[in-house]
Design a protein around this motif. Structure first.
Motif, PDB file in Angstrom:
ATOM      1  N   ASP A  12       0.808  -1.221   0.000  1.00 35.67           N
ATOM      2  CA  ASP A  12       0.000   0.000   0.000  1.00 35.67           C
ATOM      3  C   ASP A  12       0.843   1.274   0.000  1.00 35.67           C
ATOM      4  OD1 ASP A  12       0.972  -0.128   2.560  1.00 35.67           O
ATOM      5  OD2 ASP A  12      -0.991  -0.350   3.540  1.00 35.67           O
ATOM      6  N   GLN A  13       2.176   1.153   0.112  1.00 36.08           N
ATOM      7  CA  GLN A  13       3.056   2.311   0.004  1.00 36.08           C
ATOM      8  C   GLN A  13       3.596   2.478  -1.416  1.00 36.08           C
ATOM      9  OE1 GLN A  13       6.173   2.192   2.982  1.00 36.08           O
ATOM     10  NE2 GLN A  13       4.798   1.425   4.564  1.00 36.08           N
ATOM     11  N   GLY A  14       3.236   1.546  -2.293  1.00 44.42           N
ATOM     12  CA  GLY A  14       3.702   1.621  -3.672  1.00 44.42           C
ATOM     13  C   GLY A  14       5.019   0.907  -3.926  1.00 44.42           C
ATOM     14  N   ASN A  15       5.575   0.246  -2.899  1.00 47.20           N
ATOM     15  CA  ASN A  15       6.805  -0.516  -3.099  1.00 47.20           C
ATOM     16  C   ASN A  15       6.538  -1.716  -4.000  1.00 47.20           C
ATOM     17  OD1 ASN A  15       8.498   1.037  -1.311  1.00 47.20           O
ATOM     18  ND2 ASN A  15       7.394   0.082   0.399  1.00 47.20           N
ATOM     19  N   GLN A  16       7.462  -2.007  -4.913  1.00 46.58           N
ATOM     20  CA  GLN A  16       7.338  -3.159  -5.800  1.00 46.58           C
ATOM     21  C   GLN A  16       8.176  -4.314  -5.237  1.00 46.58           C
ATOM     22  OE1 GLN A  16       7.305  -2.085 -10.181  1.00 46.58           O
ATOM     23  NE2 GLN A  16       8.349  -0.281  -9.379  1.00 46.58           N
ATOM     24  N   TYR A  17       7.636  -5.523  -5.339  1.00 43.52           N
ATOM     25  CA  TYR A  17       8.284  -6.677  -4.710  1.00 43.52           C
ATOM     26  C   TYR A  17       8.908  -7.621  -5.731  1.00 43.52           C
ATOM     27  CZ  TYR A  17       6.654  -5.289  -0.167  1.00 43.52           C
ATOM     28  OH  TYR A  17       6.469  -4.592   0.998  1.00 43.52           O
ATOM     29  N   VAL A  18      10.112  -8.129  -5.347  1.00 45.83           N
ATOM     30  CA  VAL A  18      10.820  -9.127  -6.155  1.00 45.83           C
ATOM     31  C   VAL A  18      11.351 -10.198  -5.196  1.00 45.83           C
ATOM     32  CG1 VAL A  18      11.543  -7.385  -7.836  1.00 45.83           C
ATOM     33  CG2 VAL A  18      13.091  -8.011  -5.976  1.00 45.83           C
ATOM     34  N   THR A  36      21.613  -3.901  -2.530  1.00 49.95           N
ATOM     35  CA  THR A  36      20.236  -3.872  -2.012  1.00 49.95           C
ATOM     36  C   THR A  36      19.845  -2.460  -1.574  1.00 49.95           C
ATOM     37  OG1 THR A  36      21.024  -4.551   0.196  1.00 49.95           O
ATOM     38  CG2 THR A  36      20.256  -6.287  -1.294  1.00 49.95           C
ATOM     39  N   TYR A  37      20.839  -1.666  -1.145  1.00 53.39           N
ATOM     40  CA  TYR A  37      20.577  -0.276  -0.776  1.00 53.39           C
ATOM     41  C   TYR A  37      19.998   0.487  -1.968  1.00 53.39           C
ATOM     42  CZ  TYR A  37      21.596   4.622   0.369  1.00 53.39           C
ATOM     43  OH  TYR A  37      21.504   5.980   0.576  1.00 53.39           O
ATOM     44  N   ILE A  38      20.627   0.317  -3.139  1.00 51.03           N
ATOM     45  CA  ILE A  38      20.166   1.015  -4.333  1.00 51.03           C
ATOM     46  C   ILE A  38      18.787   0.504  -4.758  1.00 51.03           C
ATOM     47  CG2 ILE A  38      20.628   1.397  -6.785  1.00 51.03           C
ATOM     48  CD1 ILE A  38      22.373   3.019  -4.872  1.00 51.03           C
ATOM     49  N   LEU A  39      18.568  -0.809  -4.673  1.00 48.09           N
ATOM     50  CA  LEU A  39      17.254  -1.359  -5.019  1.00 48.09           C
ATOM     51  C   LEU A  39      16.171  -0.783  -4.114  1.00 48.09           C
ATOM     52  CD1 LEU A  39      18.084  -5.139  -5.661  1.00 48.09           C
ATOM     53  CD2 LEU A  39      17.683  -3.347  -7.352  1.00 48.09           C
ATOM     54  N   GLU A  40      16.483  -0.671  -2.825  1.00 48.08           N
ATOM     55  CA  GLU A  40      15.503  -0.118  -1.880  1.00 48.08           C
ATOM     56  C   GLU A  40      15.229   1.356  -2.177  1.00 48.08           C
ATOM     57  OE1 GLU A  40      16.054  -2.920   2.072  1.00 48.08           O
ATOM     58  OE2 GLU A  40      17.247  -1.091   1.902  1.00 48.08           O
ATOM     59  N   LYS A  41      16.261   2.100  -2.552  1.00 46.49           N
ATOM     60  CA  LYS A  41      16.072   3.509  -2.896  1.00 46.49           C
ATOM     61  C   LYS A  41      15.190   3.652  -4.133  1.00 46.49           C
ATOM     62  CE  LYS A  41      18.339   5.666   0.325  1.00 46.49           C
ATOM     63  NZ  LYS A  41      17.622   6.566   1.264  1.00 46.49           N
ATOM     64  N   SER A  73      18.784  -1.895   4.323  1.00 43.72           N
ATOM     65  CA  SER A  73      20.204  -1.989   3.989  1.00 43.72           C
ATOM     66  C   SER A  73      21.078  -1.061   4.829  1.00 43.72           C
ATOM     67  CB  SER A  73      20.413  -1.697   2.502  1.00 43.72           C
ATOM     68  OG  SER A  73      19.777  -2.676   1.708  1.00 43.72           O
ATOM     69  N   GLU A  74      20.580   0.139   5.149  1.00 50.12           N
ATOM     70  CA  GLU A  74      21.375   1.060   5.965  1.00 50.12           C
ATOM     71  C   GLU A  74      21.640   0.472   7.342  1.00 50.12           C
ATOM     72  OE1 GLU A  74      20.585   5.264   6.050  1.00 50.12           O
ATOM     73  OE2 GLU A  74      19.420   5.125   4.206  1.00 50.12           O
ATOM     74  N   LYS A  75      20.661  -0.207   7.894  1.00 42.02           N
ATOM     75  CA  LYS A  75      20.849  -0.832   9.213  1.00 42.02           C
ATOM     76  C   LYS A  75      21.845  -1.979   9.127  1.00 42.02           C
ATOM     77  CE  LYS A  75      16.274   0.407  10.975  1.00 42.02           C
ATOM     78  NZ  LYS A  75      14.976  -0.086  11.504  1.00 42.02           N
ATOM     79  N   VAL A  76      21.752  -2.774   8.049  1.00 47.10           N
ATOM     80  CA  VAL A  76      22.713  -3.863   7.861  1.00 47.10           C
ATOM     81  C   VAL A  76      24.115  -3.293   7.718  1.00 47.10           C
ATOM     82  CG1 VAL A  76      23.404  -5.785   6.390  1.00 47.10           C
ATOM     83  CG2 VAL A  76      20.979  -5.338   6.769  1.00 47.10           C
ATOM     84  N   LEU A  77      24.231  -2.200   6.956  1.00 49.18           N
ATOM     85  CA  LEU A  77      25.528  -1.560   6.745  1.00 49.18           C
ATOM     86  C   LEU A  77      26.117  -1.065   8.061  1.00 49.18           C
ATOM     87  CD1 LEU A  77      27.522  -0.786   4.515  1.00 49.18           C
ATOM     88  CD2 LEU A  77      26.391   1.427   4.367  1.00 49.18           C
ATOM     89  N   ASN A  78      25.268  -0.539   8.929  1.00 50.02           N
ATOM     90  CA  ASN A  78      25.745  -0.085  10.233  1.00 50.02           C
ATOM     91  C   ASN A  78      26.310  -1.241  11.050  1.00 50.02           C
ATOM     92  OD1 ASN A  78      25.231   2.671  10.039  1.00 50.02           O
ATOM     93  ND2 ASN A  78      23.101   2.445  10.646  1.00 50.02           N
TER      94      ASN A  78
END
Length: 414
Positions: A12-18, A36-41, A73-78
């Motif tokens: 419902d936020q418009g995110n597309q799933y793969v 994955t960071y870029i995909l999420e962006k 991804s940002e949390k994983v990166l941290n």
């Protein structure tokens, strides 16, 4: 990114799933997080997740952190950047020192070989000098030289014997610990702490968190969401029964009480790099219990009498380093979402060209390495050859400038 169209499955936020599969590659797995960071962006989220070895780390973290519709991804990166990855090298201090030098010093093995050669030459020279001095012992000069020569010979012999004894102790330790240099306890504890931080402490927690359906999940043009539930799969290899094991799906092969397993063990089993890490072992499997026997029959078609009492896991990359076949469903004629894959390309372009041109000039190490890679990559390659459409969703990251075992990698190179 408003016009980017990759999937018919949205929330419902418009995110597309793969679906997403992540390849193993030791320290190179840090690069997976950037992808994955870029995909999420780009507004892409992940329904089903699968990964092997280093890919299992990012896969597991993305499964347990936050909600399905959250960017993670940002949390994983941290977590990765706030961790000294060399802590994972938790073996004997001597082994830690050798591994650090092997990675950071060029031609380290050549230098060790030179040291061994110099020691052998020094021993030979001293022995010859001792023989000469014994023959000329009546000469005061040679008598004095002989005394020093015998002392140096004794010191060298003692040093060599101590070194050989120490090396023998390390070999015994290596054998007793499942032919691995590092126990991998620090790594498993690190994963366990992250999971517990996100309220995942049991196998059921792991399965439930990974399987939570995103808010407002729907198809772009309407239709059924049947059999479209999210999940997670981590790949490891059992060398006792010689099977590919999928966690958490197959946890019931090894116990009837899930409390005896922690999902962090699944990541550790997938990340059991041969020789570098000790193999991950599950002992005292209740092989005579009916439930266990039924599980072995269900998952692996194993007869009750062949159920083992213990298993030994090594890196999942031995059998499937890029488990994209997990997402193949022949029953679905029109897919509702695509499968994306992240491939870590660690071969320099000039090496690829050189290998194509000089196939007849191959050393023993190169020959053995290519033979091993042919075996371990063929399972995944064979699937892609037969299902070439999946290749369209695979992105490759060039990481040839980095060493996959450089656990002492700096923050800048991360």
């Amino acid at each position: 990114m408003d016009n980017l169209l990759v999937s018919d499955t949205l929330d419902d936020q418009g995110n597309q799933y793969v679906h997403l599969v992540q390849e193993g590659g030791g320290v190179l797995g840090v690069a997976l997080v950037g992808y994955t960071y870029i995909l999420e962006k780009a507004g892409i989220r992940f329904m089903r997740l699968a990964g092997t070895s280093a890919g299992a780390i990012n896969t597991a973290m993305m499964a347990v952190i936050g909600k399905k519709e959250d960017a993670k991804s940002e949390k994983v990166l941290n977590y990765l950047c706030n961790k000294d990855l060399f802590d994972f090298v938790d073996g004997h201090p001597f082994a830690r020192k050798v591994i650090r030098k092997l990675i950071t010093q060029e031609h380290y093995f050549k230098n060790v070989k030179k040291l061994i050669t110099a020691t052998a030459i020094a021993m030979a020279v001293l022995l010859m000098l001792n023989i000469i001095c014994i023959g000329l012992k009546d000469n005061p000069v040679f008598a004095l030289i002989g005394k020093f020569s015998f002392v140096f010979t004794g010191m060298l012999v003692v040093s060599v014997l101590v070194g050989l004894g120490y090396f023998n102790m390390l070999l015994k330790r290596f054998k007793d610990r499942g032919f691995g240099i590092n126990p991998g306890k620090d790594f498993q504890d690190w994963v366990r702490d992250i999971m517990q931080e996100h309220n995942v402490t049991t196998v059921s927690d792991f399965i439930e968190k990974a399987g939570t359906v995103p808010q407002g999940l729907h198809l772009r043009n309407g239709g059924s969401l049947k059999d479209l539930g999210p999940d997670v799969t981590l790949i490891t290899s059992d060398i006792v029964t010689q099977n590919k094991i999928e966690f958490p799906k197959m946890w019931d092969l090894f116990t009837t009480d899930e409390k005896t397993l922690h999902p962090a063990q699944f990541v550790r089993a997938s990340m059991s790099i041969p020789i570098f890490f000790e193999s991950s072992v599950i002992q005292d499997i209740p092989r005579n219990e009916t439930a266990i026997q039924q599980s072995w029959m269900k998952h692996l078609m194993t007869d009750p009498g062949d159920v083992p009492s213990a298993v030994r896991f090594v890196d999942g990359g031995i059998l499937s380093n890029f488990p994209i076949n997990i997402f193949y469903n022949p029953k679905i004629e029109v897919p509702r979402l695509p499968t994306f894959g992240i491939d870590l390309d660690d071969v320099a372009p000039e090496d690829k060209e050189k290998s194509r041109q000089n196939t007849g000039k191959m050393g023993l190490a190169g020959y053995m390495g290519r033979m091993f890679n042919t075996i371990r990559y063929y399972y995944d390659k064979d699937f892609l050859l037969k299902n070439s459409l999946f290749k369209k969703g695979i992105g490759r990251i060039d990481v040839h400038e980095f060493n996959w075992l450089d656990f002492s990698i700096s923050d800048e190179r991360k």
